[in-house]
Design a protein around this motif. Structure first.
Motif, short mmCIF file in Angstrom:
data_model
loop_
_atom_site.label_atom_id
_atom_site.label_comp_id
_atom_site.label_asym_id
_atom_site.label_seq_id
_atom_site.Cartn_x
_atom_site.Cartn_y
_atom_site.Cartn_z
N TYR A 106 23.99 18.85 71.58
CA TYR A 106 24.25 18.18 70.30
C TYR A 106 25.61 18.64 69.78
O TYR A 106 25.94 19.83 69.86
N LYS A 160 21.60 31.20 72.61
CA LYS A 160 22.71 30.47 73.25
C LYS A 160 23.70 30.01 72.18
O LYS A 160 23.30 29.40 71.18
N THR A 178 30.81 24.19 74.99
CA THR A 178 30.64 24.07 73.54
C THR A 178 30.75 25.47 72.93
O THR A 178 30.65 26.47 73.65
N THR A 207 17.96 22.31 80.22
CA THR A 207 17.30 23.61 80.14
C THR A 207 17.31 24.05 78.68
O THR A 207 18.29 24.64 78.22
N ALA A 209 17.05 25.94 75.21
CA ALA A 209 17.26 27.37 74.91
C ALA A 209 17.17 27.57 73.40
O ALA A 209 17.29 26.62 72.63
N1 LAQ Z 1 26.27 22.42 71.09
C1 LAQ Z 1 25.46 23.21 71.78
N2 LAQ Z 1 25.92 24.38 72.27
C2 LAQ Z 1 25.12 25.22 72.97
N3 LAQ Z 1 23.84 24.95 73.27
C3 LAQ Z 1 23.34 23.78 72.83
C4 LAQ Z 1 24.12 22.86 72.05
N4 LAQ Z 1 23.33 21.80 71.76
C5 LAQ Z 1 22.14 22.04 72.32
N5 LAQ Z 1 22.12 23.23 72.96
C6 LAQ Z 1 21.04 23.88 73.72
O1 LAQ Z 1 21.33 23.77 75.11
C7 LAQ Z 1 20.24 23.12 75.78
C8 LAQ Z 1 20.73 22.34 77.00
O2 LAQ Z 1 21.26 23.26 77.90
P1 LAQ Z 1 21.70 22.84 79.38
O3 LAQ Z 1 22.09 24.08 80.11
O4 LAQ Z 1 20.67 21.95 80.02
O5 LAQ Z 1 22.99 21.90 79.17
C9 LAQ Z 1 24.19 22.36 78.69
O6 LAQ Z 1 24.32 23.42 78.11
C10 LAQ Z 1 25.32 21.37 78.92
C11 LAQ Z 1 26.62 21.80 78.29
C12 LAQ Z 1 27.62 20.65 78.25
C13 LAQ Z 1 28.89 21.03 77.58
C14 LAQ Z 1 29.87 19.89 77.45
C15 LAQ Z 1 31.13 20.35 76.80
C16 LAQ Z 1 31.90 19.22 76.19
S1 LAQ Z 1 31.03 17.72 76.23
S2 LAQ Z 1 29.28 18.52 76.54
C17 LAQ Z 1 19.62 22.25 74.71
O7 LAQ Z 1 18.28 21.90 75.02
C18 LAQ Z 1 19.71 23.18 73.49
O8 LAQ Z 1 18.69 24.15 73.53
#
Ligand code: LAQ
Length: 372
Positions: A106, A160, A178, A207, A209
């Protein structure tokens, strides 16, 4: 001057320049960029554009960017499984599919995104995360932040604060991540909750978190403070002349072809149509008077379009011919509420129903649309 641009110019003071400088960069040098847009599609298009540019230029760059409320799914994911699309439509949260793999996150203005562009050989996720950790510890030495084996950043070994994904091309690559500063955590968790239980798919799962914002640990940490610290660390490591290039992804004359990238990322075909094949089996109750009517819906969806569909109502509450009609009309259509609404209204116009049947038909169609 747009608000964000004015704010950024104020933040960076004299230490910014505009895109004219891009062409003047030394081949093989490094660039520090910040997007002037908060539109997820424009910013993802800027990444695409820079990925190609870095390929010909042969240098490296760090792009800092933020977005308005958006859910960003990985390239091989299923949005119906990853998020609550109905809630997102109601709250004006955008959905976008990125070109890198991995899970769903998000974004809002309280979340910073960082994209590290390098050649394929210099691609180094751990090194980039170390840069982030140094930047954080440089301004707040007490912060307990560490990188995990899956390249998440954790606060206090438990929460996270950053997720990572990447795209590796033939000669160049990017790693983007992010950084949660002060995002709306309640919206984050409610939009990342799919209402679907009976959805079968081989798409990449996320995944989930426990997440935390850095400002919850230290309220003096704002996005501006964090971006400033990260910029300073990148500048130091790459011996830059302390300049941030503000870049506007709406500027097709400076970034030739970027508008086409944006349109593609915005299209239904990319966002929904790229979803790997899946099936939905959904049992629900419709209320009428004091009774509840059970309805069973089965669908298979390929490239976002309904390939097969059956709707069963276990009584004569709605004539089965009407359910069959709706089911067969849906086949070949997008699994999308606006197209279904058009179909359902056309059906209503074509047959004259009494008031009661009319209401029941609407209740059924509304429920079908709500799961799309
Ligand atoms: N903004 C943000 N930052 C960190 N973690 C998050 C965020 N939003 C949701 N989450 C948590 O991560 C998991 C998914 O973790 P999962 O490991 O499945 O996916 C990721 O981390 C993908 C990161 C992509 C980064 C890109 C960079 C620029 S465009 S998007 C979700 O279910 C939440 O629990």
């Amino acid at each position: 001057m747009p608000l964000l641009e004015a704010g950024l110019r104020a933040l960076w003071g004299a230490r910014y320049t505009t895109l004219a400088a891009l062409g003047e960069c030394r081949a093989g040098g490094a660039l520090l960029l910040q997007s002037l847009s908060t539109d997820i599609y424009q910013n993802l298009a800027l990444e695409d554009w820079l990925h190609e540019y870095v390929q010909t230029w042969g240098g490296q760059a760090l792009l800092l960017w933020r977005n308005g409320p958006a859910v960003v799914i990985g390239r091989h994911q299923n949005p119906w499984r990853e998020c609550n699309l109905k809630l997102m439509r109601e709250r004006g949260v955008q959905l976008s599919r990125r070109r890198s793999g991995g899970g769903t996150v998000y974004h809002d203005l309280g979340n910073i995104n960082l994209t590290f562009f390098t050649s394929r050989q210099r691609y180094d996720r751990r090194g980039n995360l170390e840069l982030l950790i140094s930047a954080l510890k440089g301004i707040r030495p007490h912060l307990d932040v560490m990188a995990t084996d899956r390249y998440d950043l954790l606060l206090n070994s438990a929460f996270k604060i950053s997720g990572t994904a990447s795209k590796i091309g033939r000669t160049s690559a990017y790693h983007h991540c992010t950084l949660l500063c002060n995002s709306d955590r309640s919206t984050l968790s409610s939009v990342l909750q799919s209402p679907h239980q009976g959805l079968q798919t081989n798409a990449t799962p996320s995944t989930p978190a426990l997440v935390k914002n850095l400002c919850e640990e230290d309220p003096t940490l704002t996005c501006d403070v964090l971006m400033e610290a990260i910029a300073a660390e990148y500048t130091r490591r790459h011996s830059l002349r302390d300049q941030i290039v503000l870049i506007d992804p709406r500027d097709d004359s400076l970034l030739p072809g970027i508008g086409k990238f944006t349109q593609e990322l915005k299209s239904w075909e990319w966002t929904y149509g790229r979803t790997p094949k899946f099936t939905i089996s959904h049992l629900f109750s419709l209320h009428h008077d004091v009774n509840e009517e059970d309805v069973k819906l089965n669908m298979s969806i390929n490239h976002g379009r309904i390939e097969s569909c059956s709707i069963e109502v276990f009584s004569d509450w709605l004539p089965s011919a009407m359910c069959d009609h709706l089911a067969s009309d849906l086949i070949g259509n997008r699994f999308c509420p606006t197209e279904t609404m058009v179909l359902a209204s056309a059906h209503l116009r074509a047959c004259s129903l009494d008031n009661e049947l009319h209401n029941r038909w609407n209740a059924l169609c509304e429920h079908v649309m709500a799961i799309m």
